[in-house]
Design an enzyme around this catalytic site. Structure first.
Site, PDB file in Angstrom:
ATOM      1  N   THR A 163       0.823  -0.944  -0.114  1.00 31.28           N
ATOM      2  CA  THR A 163       0.392   0.287  -0.359  1.00 31.28           C
ATOM      3  C   THR A 163       1.323   1.420   0.450  1.00 31.28           C
ATOM      4  OG1 THR A 163      -1.680  -1.089   1.547  1.00 31.28           O
ATOM      5  CG2 THR A 163      -1.564   1.192   1.284  1.00 31.28           C
ATOM      6  N   THR A 175       2.406  -4.337   3.993  1.00 32.34           N
ATOM      7  CA  THR A 175       2.273  -4.131   5.827  1.00 32.34           C
ATOM      8  C   THR A 175       2.475  -5.817   6.305  1.00 32.34           C
ATOM      9  OG1 THR A 175       0.469  -3.602   5.933  1.00 32.34           O
ATOM     10  CG2 THR A 175       2.029  -1.824   6.884  1.00 32.34           C
ATOM     11  N   ASP A 176       1.633  -5.890   5.126  1.00 33.56           N
ATOM     12  CA  ASP A 176       0.636  -8.010   5.970  1.00 33.56           C
ATOM     13  C   ASP A 176       2.050  -8.631   6.068  1.00 33.56           C
ATOM     14  OD1 ASP A 176      -1.242  -6.733   5.146  1.00 33.56           O
ATOM     15  OD2 ASP A 176      -2.047  -8.226   3.765  1.00 33.56           O
ATOM     16  N   LYS A 231       3.228  -8.487  13.031  1.00 32.19           N
ATOM     17  CA  LYS A 231       1.580  -7.472  13.310  1.00 32.19           C
ATOM     18  C   LYS A 231       1.005  -7.738  13.133  1.00 32.19           C
ATOM     19  CE  LYS A 231      -1.491  -5.911   8.926  1.00 32.19           C
ATOM     20  NZ  LYS A 231      -2.093  -5.623   7.614  1.00 32.19           N
TER      21      LYS A 231
HETATM   22  N1  ASP Z   1      -2.021  -5.944   1.466  1.00 31.81           N
HETATM   23  C1  ASP Z   1      -1.153  -4.996   1.378  1.00 31.81           C
HETATM   24  C2  ASP Z   1       0.389  -5.923   1.892  1.00 31.81           C
HETATM   25  O1  ASP Z   1       0.879  -6.328   2.519  1.00 31.81           O
HETATM   26  C3  ASP Z   1      -1.085  -4.118   2.621  1.00 31.81           C
HETATM   27  C4  ASP Z   1      -0.032  -3.435   3.397  1.00 31.81           C
HETATM   28  O2  ASP Z   1       0.327  -3.510   2.377  1.00 31.81           O
HETATM   29  O3  ASP Z   1      -0.098  -2.779   3.985  1.00 31.81           O
HETATM   30  O4  ASP Z   1       1.149  -6.037   0.713  1.00 31.81           O
END
Ligand code: ASP
Length: 460
Positions: free
Chosen positions: A106, A182-183, A261
């Protein structure tokens, strides 16, 4: 489907047709729920067939249920352009040189209203256009390594990333930022902490929970904090830099091997587990919370150990797990299994013989705890002793995901299980700690009174 009705189908498309409305029309809608004024936005093909989406003057998007619409008046048409202006990133000789390596997620995205998809955008010029404060902090250059959501990261990307970090360090960079989804950021953070040993500069992983087109986005603030850390921090480790408390007062720097996370949607989702974070960060600088960290150096020495055995897995134990799961793993050629056991590190009795068979077949099996906080203690109950006698090795207080990547990394270097054990149980970068601090548990509540109390004591 015509471009004028991009993404609309079913009842929603019928309503657009009935009132002669196209996307990008500025409209006023009369509905049983009130009156709405805004621009009709395109929808993605995956959206439902019952809503018409408007961008209101406030910048928020609302979905209007088409079954409630009585009348639509077209006031004009305004095609929105969401291209971020490219501006030359200013370079100043007295600022640190920082490299942003992009992997996707993201943080590297903005919403493309034409397709409804999230698309990446992050050249230095675009970043400067979007977050001009970055130029007050460092000289930034960028390289897009991948453009994936982080569930698609894996050994190929980990190794390429470790090598890219090695190259940047060698070429004299002062700090590295890694833009990442973040995932699975905590997986990559711990992999890199093992693959990039004793780096001379900060390696700061950053992401955002909300994309930059949303008013509540954390992208800009996290980037500013990450740039401040990469440019000025004395902490030369692989860190995760994300929102601290639920307010946006400061960011937290988490050690790459102790972070996780913990919330699917909060911006303050990353927490150091079983320990305290490394530091807080604001746009004014980094304030360490401890002093046992690897310090910044001027030399360019770093050991890159880019190994990863893909025949390693992480098994999350649940009551009544059947032993054939383990047998299947052995049959498929798995060389290492990390179990996230219950309590102090348990699995049920019926699984024992399968464990024995796996160990006899030469599979390395390590036990961690699904409680996340605390150590594996297999001496407490005789069931734990039995398991150890069958060859399971307790992995101290390594987080399950960290033990998984460390085992894959170790088995990538050697098949000698004694050597693997030595690597696994020797702390390399904080993944095993001698004791768990009593306040390492409270910090989890970040943003609540416990965190404020804690900072009052440590910040002095
Ligand atoms: N689904 C995304 C990822 O982990 C969410 C994010 O970027 O926070 O790539």
């Amino acid at each position: 489907m015509s471009d004028a009705h991009k993404g609309y189908k079913g009842e929603a498309l019928e309503v657009l047709d009935r009132f002669g409305v196209a996307v990008w029309n500025d409209v006023e809608i009369e509905s049983t729920r009130g009156r709405f004024r805004g621009i009709v936005l395109p929808r993605s093909e995956f959206d439902d067939a019952l809503h018409l989406v408007l961008k209101l003057e406030t910048g928020y998007n609302v979905g209007v249920d088409v079954r409630t619409i009585r009348e639509v008046r077209i006031l004009g048409s305004k095609e929105a352009h969401y291209k971020i202006p490219e501006k030359e990133f200013p370079v100043s000789p007295d600022k640190a040189n920082v490299k942003l390596l992009g992997t996707g997620g993201t943080i590297a995205s903005r919403l493309d209203y034409r397709t409804g998809a999230v698309i990446p955008a992050f050249s230095p010029g675009e970043l400067y256009g979007a977050v001009p404060e970055l130029a007050d902090i460092c000289n930034l250059s960028t390289e897009k390594l991948f453009a994936v959501f982080s569930e698609n990261m894996g050994p190929t990307q980990y190794i390429a990333l470790a090598r890219a970090i090695g190259r940047e360090i060698e070429s004299g960079i002062d700090g590295i930022i890694i833009g990442h989804g973040t995932d699975t950021m905590h997986h990559t953070a711990s992999v890199l902490a093992f693959m990039v040993q004793r780096p001379p500069v900060p390696i700061v992983m950053v992401g955002s929970q909300r994309s930059s087109d949303r008013p509540s986005s954390d992208a800009a603030r996290n980037l500013i904090h990450a740039a401040t850390t990469a440019a000025t921090s004395d902490i030369a480790e692989v860190m995760v830099c994300m929102f601290g408390p639920t307010s946006d007062e400061y960011g937290l720097l988490h050690r790459g091997t102790r972070v996780r996370k913990m919330h699917s949607s909060y911006r303050s989702t990353f927490r150091t587990i079983g320990d305290i974070p490394l530091a807080t960060v604001t746009r004014d600088g980094v304030t360490p919370l401890r002093d046992d960290y690897n310090r910044r150096r001027q030399d360019r020495q770093v050991d890159i150990v880019p190994t990863f055995n893909e025949r390693v897995t992480l098994l999350y134990y649940y009551p009544n797990m059947h032993p054939d799961i383990l047998d299947a793993l052995v049959e498929k050629g798995y060389k290492g299994i990390v179990i996230a056991g219950t309590g102090l590190g348990h699995v049920n009795k019926p699984v024992y013989p399968a464990i024995e068979r796996a160990v006899a077949a030469g599979v390395a099996i390590y036990m961690t705890v699904q409680t996340l906080w605390g150590y594996v203690h297999m001496f407490v109950y005789d069931t734990g002793r039995d398991l150890m006698a069958k060859g399971i090795i307790p992995a101290a207080n390594m987080l399950p995901e960290v033990a998984y990547v460390k085992l894959a990394w170790a088995l990538g270097q050697t098949e000698d299980l004694e050597e693997v054990k030595r690597i696994m149980l020797t702390p390399i970068c904080g993944e095993i700690t001698e004791r768990e601090r009593h306040d390492g548990y409270l910090v989890f509540q970040g943003g609540m009174p416990e965190m404020a109390e804690f900072l009052k004591r440590v910040h002095k």
